[in-house]
Design an enzyme around this catalytic site. Structure first.
Site, mmCIF file in Angstrom:
data_model
loop_
_atom_site.group_PDB
_atom_site.id
_atom_site.type_symbol
_atom_site.label_atom_id
_atom_site.label_comp_id
_atom_site.label_asym_id
_atom_site.label_seq_id
_atom_site.Cartn_x
_atom_site.Cartn_y
_atom_site.Cartn_z
ATOM 1 N N ASP A 195 0.873 -1.173 0.000
ATOM 2 C CA ASP A 195 0.000 0.000 0.000
ATOM 3 C C ASP A 195 0.906 1.217 0.000
ATOM 4 O O ASP A 195 2.127 1.080 -0.162
ATOM 5 C CB ASP A 195 -0.947 -0.035 1.212
ATOM 6 C CG ASP A 195 -2.250 0.710 0.950
ATOM 7 O OD1 ASP A 195 -2.205 1.941 0.815
ATOM 8 O OD2 ASP A 195 -3.309 0.062 0.864
ATOM 9 N N HIS A 221 -3.234 4.050 -3.383
ATOM 10 C CA HIS A 221 -2.658 3.148 -2.380
ATOM 11 C C HIS A 221 -1.302 2.609 -2.821
ATOM 12 O O HIS A 221 -0.996 1.420 -2.673
ATOM 13 C CB HIS A 221 -3.630 2.011 -2.046
ATOM 14 C CG HIS A 221 -4.853 2.500 -1.338
ATOM 15 N ND1 HIS A 221 -4.807 2.942 -0.038
ATOM 16 C CD2 HIS A 221 -6.137 2.665 -1.747
ATOM 17 C CE1 HIS A 221 -6.028 3.341 0.322
ATOM 18 N NE2 HIS A 221 -6.843 3.200 -0.693
ATOM 19 N N GLU A 231 -10.296 4.030 -4.215
ATOM 20 C CA GLU A 231 -9.979 5.314 -3.611
ATOM 21 C C GLU A 231 -8.928 6.136 -4.358
ATOM 22 O O GLU A 231 -7.974 6.640 -3.760
ATOM 23 C CB GLU A 231 -9.556 5.117 -2.142
ATOM 24 C CG GLU A 231 -10.691 4.513 -1.314
ATOM 25 C CD GLU A 231 -10.354 4.390 0.165
ATOM 26 O OE1 GLU A 231 -11.217 4.694 0.980
ATOM 27 O OE2 GLU A 231 -9.231 3.951 0.504
#
Lengths: 637, 637
Positions: free
Chosen positions: B272, B326, B396
């Site tokens: 991540d 990420h 995201e």
């Protein structure tokens, strides 16, 4: 034979790498990290080694943090003078020596021998490849290795011969570290009035030493002076071992963790209505009927061992025998000769009518056998635990349970009483007075004072306190919310108070329902460490009185301190440590230091302190991504 | 030499009593419990042995539960025929034998050898005084000991040579247990189409055996027939090892726990923006810059070992390489020759503007170097993990991050695009298409299908799905709430869906804030096991369509199954197990069995199943007081 011993050693001493990390990867290219830390404005800043300025010093994170900022990574914050030098001395743990301890009692010298062994073991545990036997693969040091020339010499002086931790015990200490002119010797001196202060000093010393993973050695700050003593005398954890049994090794690990942050009271809620794991020498039937199984019993040896184990680590065990409610299983064997039951409502249904959670159970205050047995249990407990503080419980009495028992109703009516709530509260008070009398009759050493502790309850309330509870006999532990009117009422009236307000210090909250369903248990939500940290007993009282008066209540020992509670409906040994730590560290700093600053200022030390627990083999929960630890103050809102 | 070996054995094989219990107390009076359990109306009722009726049978709790009620303590519930006999046969584990496995591939025979060793170890772990080496102090059995005459013989037959678990793998099995006429032999037969079904059968068999602490032997039910296969093909846990590193031994324990309840997919969110622990052979710089430390790296050997470790236990590892968001730390070493950065916004502040949590970071979709490196990472991952399923992440994406990067803005404007949200979504889609192409080019075996998985996002949404996401290329994993309109939209349109709706299956919720303060993190409150249990993907879809259509979506594999998520902002190895288990068991039963009954019916088995984890050395959280386990159905609301 030497070969045999070597073989044995090889087999037994297998490396126990710290919990969260692995061994070094085979690709040696990766062994050296490109990252380093440099101290800027009291913050360790992560930098690429190539980007360091000509005057900037790069260090491993653990080393940088030792003396970056006024307090380095000391946890809890000392309350007196703190000066930490900006230099370091590297050394190997085999070159750390203890001079003979100066102490006025042989017991203390011996006990300090144990404390110094523990200290040395934890230094070795700083090494990520430490072994299970408490050693670590530090270099043995050659003649040309300058680090091997450095020696750390520790001198301890204890003034008083106290061997037991009591409420008036001085836990203060003075720690000094000084690199000698020869540059090779670092002298450490810890002076304290008591053993307990001295061991706290040693704990602080361990926080001024770090492992340097690039040099494979330890480093100590080159100088320091720290004068320290706690703000609150009573800094504890209450743990329930009745809802679920917790094994002795797990309890010892809890004591270990408490000692890392100078928490000093382990309040052992050993029995409850669910089970009776306390082995009573005089009444083994209690355990036979009340233990969950023959393997879920605390033997006398277990408990005596625990008392000494805790004492060496600066922790006192305060036993609780909760009564008259929260007593049930274990009591059901009683004599059947028409004398009635010693406890009533045991496992009775529907439980909602007779208690706050299953299973129900309450002592029968009109049964004479019960008082006999209670006295024997008290005697057995006082023989094992220190007998100056004893928690008598006293919470959550269900008057309906008594009112549904014929024998109790008849007792009251035969004495001309009605069956009103007040009659039952009065009966409860009669029980409490008699229980206290029995407790005192059974203490080991009658010259010594024995102070009882009670939970707040309908009896110990603004309504009844002054009538029923003598402030010289009892300390009161409050467990409702921080804004409960009972708190200023007690303090205004000169009662000594221990804070465990559930809205900040109940660690069992927030795990979902365990009867029925839904995301909440009774005291949800979960109490984050920040909330734990903010909960100052002094500030709580100051809010409803004045800061001066609150300070006075602390200074005079009316506000004795506080405890975090771990009730065990939804925990056992499997997750105990991670539910208690590191939140208990936040409690520890609040109670030892009671800083006027808030959680935000504590966060970097808090996060680092948590890693200390991991290093020492405990399992505290993680508060943040490791990135936040490596990038101090960047996980802000 | 024999003496030496004996000595070694003494030293190494120290008893490892199960986590929550101690050794027997020295007072032998306490060794025999007065309590026993008898099966009444499918419930094991705790009774005083003296109160047993003349026709009533008393047994230790673990034995009583084996066949009290139709399903005993099987967990998860089998989906086909279940018949469990009412009798028992006692035996010692040394008298349990495996006949040679019938399987059409040597690999499978070898692998089953491992599975049967694991099985035998767990039988030994039922003994509370088991040793760390997987043995236990059962009697060796004398000639006059009738138990020593009893033999359990296990015969396994596997039909197909599949060695890898894939979405179409048949995990069903048929288990039969029959006491032979000689009364001394119990024959067990497990037949299955695949290795994976057979090992599930063995797991079920272990749940029909219990330790009898009064006789110090094992007991198996005298007969049983169980036909079983899962309702959902995909039953997993997604774990994040980037926010906090989780060591390989801890990951293996997680796999162990999954295998106990037939969970079959370990979705490894390995990297991540926080850290890059995946060791890439082709691009070791990723790890050098991205790992938290040289000890927090997964080597190729680690990961290959994990793949085989999991496979033996019926678990497939599905790797995730989350992109383009990420991603951050690890990417900052990139070439400095004017080509721009491979990733942008790395650790940028204020983080709130560029990502959902600190630290930020996002791949630069207009940087050609990035695609080169991405391809190499994919290649390295596909060489280690099975290459039929690969999670590409995709959640995201922060468009503002890209919009604040000059190079990206220039790229768009130079191509005549405006800087609108749609332009950026289109750019994102361009990245996604190219990433999929690169992934497919880099798969090991081109004859094999490679299906990618994506999280729901602005791209994978009701608005964009049909335009941008080909249902043949992708499986979609949904993580918003169970009532999100995207779920029926995807299913109505024939997309394959994995459920991870955060309102039931996110195990990181409820632990308080980690940036800022307050009792809640973003997805509070905590998800209790009851909520986990209730969350049926079939019923969720049925609520907005019809039960028939939902059943069809399950049968056709559109609803593939689900995963519980353990994001690691607030967890590492210290508390991982207790946060995942036993809640993952509730998930396992929901996905394997999908019963129409609710959590209440499952509670006694759920609580007992948790104890199985403890017995096997794991640390699952406790759901209730032990009293509730011993007093079935009495902890009701």
């Amino acid at each position: 034979m030497a070969r045999l011993l070597f073989l044995l050693k090889l087999l037994i001493v297998t490396a126990s790498v710290n919990a969260d990390v692995g061994e070094l990867p085979p690709d040696s290219y990766l062994h050296k990290s490109p990252w380093t830390w440099t101290c800027k404005d009291s913050t360790c800043v992560k930098m690429n080694k190539d980007d360091l300025g000509p005057t900037e010093d790069g260090n491993p994170l653990s080393v940088c943090k030792l003396n970056c900022g006024k307090h380095g990574v000391l946890f809890p914050l000392p309350t007196g003078k703190v000066e930490i030098g900006k230099g370091f001395v590297q050394f190997y743990p085999q070159n750390l020596k203890f001079a003979p301890v100066e102490a006025p009692a042989v017991t203390l010298v011996k006990r300090f021998g144990e404390a110094s062994k523990i200290f040395t073991t934890y230094l070795n545990k700083m090494h990520p490849d430490n072994n299970k036997d408490g050693t670590a693969p530090f270099p043995s040091g050659t003649e040309v290795d300058p680090i091997a020339k450095n020696v750390v010499l520790i001198h301890i002086a204890i003034a008083h011969p106290n061997t037991r931790l009591e409420l008036n015990t001085d836990e203060g200490y003075l720690l000094s570290i000084l690199q000698q002119d020869d540059k090779n010797t670092v002298s450490v001196t810890i002076t304290a009035n008591t053993y307990f202060g001295a061991r706290h000093g040693l704990e602080t010393l361990s926080q001024l030493i770090a492992y340097n993973d690039e040099m494979n050695c330890l480093q100590i700050v080159d100088q320091a002076i720290i004068r320290d003593k706690p703000v609150f005398k009573y800094r504890g954890i209450i743990l329930d071992t009745s809802r679920n049994f917790i094994s002795v090794p797990t309890l010892k690990r809890l004591i270990d963790g408490m000692s890392f942050n100078k928490l000093n009271m382990f309040h052992w809620h050993i029995t409850d209505s669910h089970s009776f794991p306390f082995y009573s020498k005089s009444v083994p039937l209690m355990t036979r009927y009340g233990a969950y199984s023959p393997r879920q019993i605390y033997t006398i040896e277990d408990m005596k061992d625990m008392v000494e184990y805790a004492r060496i680590r600066g922790v006192k065990i305060v036993p609780e025998f909760d009564a008259p409610a929260h007593a049930g299983n274990g009591w059901q064997w009683g004599p059947k000769e028409g004398k009635g039951d010693m406890a009533v409502c045991i496992n009775q249904e529907p439980w909602q009518k007779f208690c706050v959670e299953p299973p129900c159970g309450q002592l029968n205050p009109v049964n004479e056998n019960m008082y006999d047995i209670l006295g024997k249990i008290y005697l057995d407990m006082l023989e094992i635990f220190d007998n100056d503080l004893f928690h008598m419980g006293g919470d959550e009495v269900n008057l309906n349970c008594w009112n549904k028992t014929d024998e109790i109703r008849e007792f009251l009516t035969s004495r001309g009483k009605d069956l009103s709530q007040e009659s039952y509260v009065d009966l409860w008070n009669t029980f409490q007075e008699r229980a206290l009398k029995i407790l005192r009759e059974n203490r080991r050493d009658e010259r010594k004072n024995l102070t009882a502790i009670l939970w707040t309850s309908d009896l110990v309330s603004t309504k009844h306190l002054l009538d029923y509870v003598d402030k010289n006999d009892y300390i009161v532990q409050t467990w409702t919310t921080g804004n409960d009117a009972v708190i200023p009422f007690m303090l205004d009236n000169g009662y000594r108070v221990i804070f465990s307000n559930y809205d900040a210090w109940y660690f069992d909250c927030g795990y979902g329902a365990w009867v029925g369903e839904g995301p909440n248990n009774w005291c949800s939500p979960y109490k984050g460490w920040q909330q734990v940290y903010k909960n100052s007993p002094e500030f709580i009282y100051a809010n409803v009185t004045s800061l001066n008066k609150a300070k006075k209540a602390v200074a005079e020992g009316l506000i004795l301190g506080g405890e975090a509670a771990m009730w065990s409906e939804q925990v056992d040994g499997a997750a105990l440590e991670s539910k208690i730590f590191p939140r208990a560290s936040a409690l520890a700093e609040r109670l030892w230091s009671n800083p006027s600053s808030g959680w935000y200022a504590a966060e970097p030390r808090m996060v680092h302190n948590r890693q200390r627990f991991v290093e020492r083999g405990l399992s505290p929960d993680r508060l943040q991504p490791e990135w936040c630890h490596q990038n101090e103050n960047l996980c802000y809102l």
